[in-house]
Design an enzyme around this catalytic site. Sequence first.
Site, mmCIF file in Angstrom:
data_model
loop_
_atom_site.group_PDB
_atom_site.id
_atom_site.type_symbol
_atom_site.label_atom_id
_atom_site.label_comp_id
_atom_site.label_asym_id
_atom_site.label_seq_id
_atom_site.Cartn_x
_atom_site.Cartn_y
_atom_site.Cartn_z
ATOM 1 N N ALA A 93 35.112 36.265 47.698
ATOM 2 C CA ALA A 93 34.343 36.771 48.833
ATOM 3 C C ALA A 93 33.725 38.137 48.568
ATOM 4 O O ALA A 93 32.725 38.485 49.183
ATOM 5 C CB ALA A 93 35.214 36.819 50.078
ATOM 6 N N THR A 94 34.296 38.904 47.656
ATOM 7 C CA THR A 94 33.649 40.174 47.313
ATOM 8 C C THR A 94 32.267 39.874 46.736
ATOM 9 O O THR A 94 31.266 40.476 47.139
ATOM 10 C CB THR A 94 34.510 40.965 46.304
ATOM 11 O OG1 THR A 94 35.767 41.248 46.914
ATOM 12 C CG2 THR A 94 33.835 42.264 45.897
ATOM 13 N N ASN A 173 40.711 41.725 58.809
ATOM 14 C CA ASN A 173 41.845 41.487 57.926
ATOM 15 C C ASN A 173 43.047 42.372 58.215
ATOM 16 O O ASN A 173 44.148 42.068 57.786
ATOM 17 C CB ASN A 173 41.416 41.645 56.464
ATOM 18 C CG ASN A 173 40.575 42.881 56.242
ATOM 19 O OD1 ASN A 173 39.490 43.026 56.805
ATOM 20 N ND2 ASN A 173 41.073 43.791 55.438
ATOM 21 N N GLN A 201 38.826 35.667 56.755
ATOM 22 C CA GLN A 201 40.112 35.540 57.458
ATOM 23 C C GLN A 201 40.079 34.474 58.550
ATOM 24 O O GLN A 201 41.132 34.071 59.046
ATOM 25 C CB GLN A 201 40.506 36.892 58.077
ATOM 26 C CG GLN A 201 40.752 37.993 57.051
ATOM 27 C CD GLN A 201 42.031 37.806 56.250
ATOM 28 O OE1 GLN A 201 42.912 37.008 56.598
ATOM 29 N NE2 GLN A 201 42.146 38.538 55.160
ATOM 30 N N SER A 221 36.688 32.706 50.966
ATOM 31 C CA SER A 221 37.452 32.943 49.743
ATOM 32 C C SER A 221 38.606 31.952 49.599
ATOM 33 O O SER A 221 39.260 31.609 50.579
ATOM 34 C CB SER A 221 38.016 34.372 49.778
ATOM 35 O OG SER A 221 38.836 34.601 48.649
ATOM 36 N N HIS A 223 41.611 32.272 47.897
ATOM 37 C CA HIS A 223 43.012 32.710 47.898
ATOM 38 C C HIS A 223 43.515 33.195 49.253
ATOM 39 O O HIS A 223 44.691 33.550 49.390
ATOM 40 C CB HIS A 223 43.260 33.776 46.818
ATOM 41 C CG HIS A 223 42.720 35.137 47.117
ATOM 42 N ND1 HIS A 223 43.531 36.165 47.523
ATOM 43 C CD2 HIS A 223 41.480 35.641 47.059
ATOM 44 C CE1 HIS A 223 42.793 37.256 47.687
ATOM 45 N NE2 HIS A 223 41.539 36.957 47.407
ATOM 46 N N THR A 262 28.619 29.396 34.245
ATOM 47 C CA THR A 262 29.374 28.144 34.190
ATOM 48 C C THR A 262 30.359 28.079 35.345
ATOM 49 O O THR A 262 31.079 29.040 35.608
ATOM 50 C CB THR A 262 30.131 28.058 32.849
ATOM 51 O OG1 THR A 262 29.168 28.123 31.808
ATOM 52 C CG2 THR A 262 30.931 26.772 32.739
ATOM 53 N N CYS A 348 46.589 53.281 49.664
ATOM 54 C CA CYS A 348 46.861 54.122 48.511
ATOM 55 C C CYS A 348 45.559 54.490 47.822
ATOM 56 O O CYS A 348 44.905 53.638 47.242
ATOM 57 C CB CYS A 348 47.752 53.372 47.518
ATOM 58 S SG CYS A 348 49.445 53.895 47.568
HETATM 59 C C1 LIG Z 1 40.159 39.406 51.001
HETATM 60 C C2 LIG Z 1 38.915 39.700 51.739
HETATM 61 C C3 LIG Z 1 37.694 39.840 51.070
HETATM 62 C C4 LIG Z 1 37.582 39.799 49.571
HETATM 63 O O1 LIG Z 1 37.773 38.511 49.083
HETATM 64 P P1 LIG Z 1 38.064 38.256 47.530
HETATM 65 O O2 LIG Z 1 37.914 36.787 47.381
HETATM 66 O O3 LIG Z 1 39.446 38.745 47.292
HETATM 67 O O4 LIG Z 1 37.040 39.013 46.746
HETATM 68 C C5 LIG Z 1 36.575 40.080 51.830
HETATM 69 N N1 LIG Z 1 36.635 40.160 53.168
HETATM 70 C C6 LIG Z 1 37.774 40.020 53.850
HETATM 71 C C7 LIG Z 1 37.780 40.118 55.336
HETATM 72 C C8 LIG Z 1 38.960 39.796 53.159
HETATM 73 O O5 LIG Z 1 40.099 39.679 53.833
#
Ligand SMILES: *Cc1c(COP(=O)(O)O)cnc(C)c1O
Length: 424
Positions: A93-94, A173, A201, A221, A223, A262, A348
């Site tokens: 998602a980044t 998030n 989220q 995303s 994960h 790819t 952090c």
């Molecule tokens: C985790 C998160 C992202 C980033 O997603 P990645 O797949 O880890 O790059 C972006 N937006 C929100 C709201 C998230 O919680």
Amino acid sequence: MSANGTGVVVAESATPLPEGVKLPIYMDNHATTPLDPRVLEAMMPYFTSTFGNAASRNHSFGWEAEKAVEKAREQVAKLIGASAKEIIFTSGATESNNLALKGIAEMYRERGNHIITQVTEHKAVLDTCKKLEKQGYRVTYLPVGADGLIDIEDLKRAIDDKTILVSIMFANNEIGVLQPVREIGAICKEKGILFHTDGVQAVGKIPVDVQKDNIDVMSLSGHKIYGPKGVGALYVRRRNPRVQISEQINGGGHERGMRSGTLNVPGIVGLGAACEIAMNEMEAEGKREQELRDYLKNKLETALDYVHVNGNMEHHLPGNLNMSFVYVEGESLLMGINDIAVSSGSACTSATLEPSYVLKALGLGDDVAHSSIRFGLGRFNTKAEVDYVSDKIIDVVKKLRELSPLYEMVKEGIDLSKIEWAAH
Ligand SMILES: *Cc1c(COP(=O)(O)O)cnc(C)c1O
């Protein structure tokens, strides 16, 4: 008392371990989720026997891989009410957020240079906006109220004749609040402005429908929905209107030219499987998580005074609880619950602990922000775990407050309202 390996002595609690509970407990499912074993199973063949390049057109290895990718595209599309052709696979998602914002900014530059977002977005949106500002774009960062929600009137006022894009996240998030996406989308539609939402989220947790919710572009995303890391998608509307996005990675023209490289076939297969499982189980699972969340919230609120919940609880993700434990020092609290994986209201940076910018945006003081904990309940959390976690937190908070002069003063009825510490 025992050393925790960092040389810091922490209070050892006697919180009983319920049957079937293993330590440490993972309750940080907004940061990432464990891979669902069913997802892993779906992915496995694509690491070994079915290893082809989905772009190879001359043999069955390529065809098999392509078939798997197209199936995943259908699975992702179905979960969000899109059509398969509207799904672009990315590395997460980044990247999706970068592609959406930069790609639209670049493509629609002639029409205008103004973008509207809001202050509690994920850094993947905020940092991208900052970069765009350096390149001559104008960005409006809408504020949020104490409940974490934007004011629709603020949005309407911010729109001008140079506005090309509004980017407002679906679910936050940290505090789990749901922005009024459908309303925002309707306003954008009426004004002919594109609407992007960071849906990471929300997708797979609550019903998300790009038609009903008036979404033009959406990031998601793997994960965060029990799929693998390093894979995500961008939904890009193809009709009413047809959204155009300027590609940010060149080389080979994969993904309809919008994202070369790819394809991560096992990852994409995993994302597809994760979406299908989420679609089938969302309703029951959402209900289960919400019950666990409310149980946790009630237990903590009943046993402890001076706690408060952050974010509007009516428009909220089922598995999220963000709570401040006032008059408790955040670092000591985390140290005391080091067998539980949750997130704190601190981020952090290099040397110092910065209070969360999301909690600050709600108006919380630094110390209250530091004393906050985000509980992220997920698919694999059990009631027994919630019992352990709540008992432990109650125990540790009480012990720490026994050592807190401020808490003692409050108990004795001394008015602390003018002391900055207590302000939030
Ligand atoms: C985790 C998160 C992202 C980033 O997603 P990645 O797949 O880890 O790059 C972006 N937006 C929100 C709201 C998230 O919680």
